[in-house]
Design an enzyme around this catalytic site. Sequence first.
Site, short mmCIF file in Angstrom:
data_model
loop_
_atom_site.label_atom_id
_atom_site.label_comp_id
_atom_site.label_asym_id
_atom_site.label_seq_id
_atom_site.Cartn_x
_atom_site.Cartn_y
_atom_site.Cartn_z
N ALA A 76 0.82 -1.21 0.00
CA ALA A 76 0.00 0.00 0.00
C ALA A 76 0.86 1.26 0.00
O ALA A 76 0.60 2.20 -0.76
CB ALA A 76 -0.94 -0.01 1.21
N GLU A 77 1.89 1.29 0.83
CA GLU A 77 2.73 2.49 0.87
C GLU A 77 3.49 2.66 -0.45
O GLU A 77 3.67 3.78 -0.93
CB GLU A 77 3.72 2.44 2.04
CG GLU A 77 4.54 3.71 2.10
CD GLU A 77 5.03 4.08 3.49
OE1 GLU A 77 5.78 5.07 3.57
OE2 GLU A 77 4.66 3.41 4.47
N SER A 78 3.91 1.56 -1.04
CA SER A 78 4.63 1.64 -2.31
C SER A 78 3.75 2.23 -3.41
O SER A 78 4.16 3.15 -4.12
CB SER A 78 5.12 0.25 -2.73
OG SER A 78 6.04 -0.25 -1.79
#
Length: 141
Positions: free
Chosen positions: A62-64
């Site tokens: 998700a952060e990527s």
Amino acid sequence: MQLSKQDVLAKANAASKNTLMETLNIEMVDYGDDFLVARMPVDSRVYQPDGVLHGGATAALAESVGSFASHIFLDIENKFVRGLEITANHLKSVTEGYVYAKATFLHKGRTTQLLDIRVTDDNDNLVSICRLSTISLPKKK
């Protein structure tokens, strides 16, 4: 010059070399005017000890995708992006196949951004709901 969809995805994937994204096999697979999608294989590299997808791997996916979305849709010639905070609510276990993370903006400010990231499995079942806030700061000249 406007890059093609394939060029944007290729550039994003090339930037993942020798990073956590490469280690987890995270790949940017689709994007449009207001979204970016990445996928990650679910196998033993991303398992918890009991053989299901690790929530930390889901958060990394998700952060990527959220950070790449900020890079793609903001002025990265003059700014760099960093994550400020991520939250993840895990709703369903996954043991095989792929998970897909689709990032869309809830707020796209000049300095701060807020992204909604929905993680689904191969059957489009909702696995996790994540929120990522990012900040874009000027590059030093």
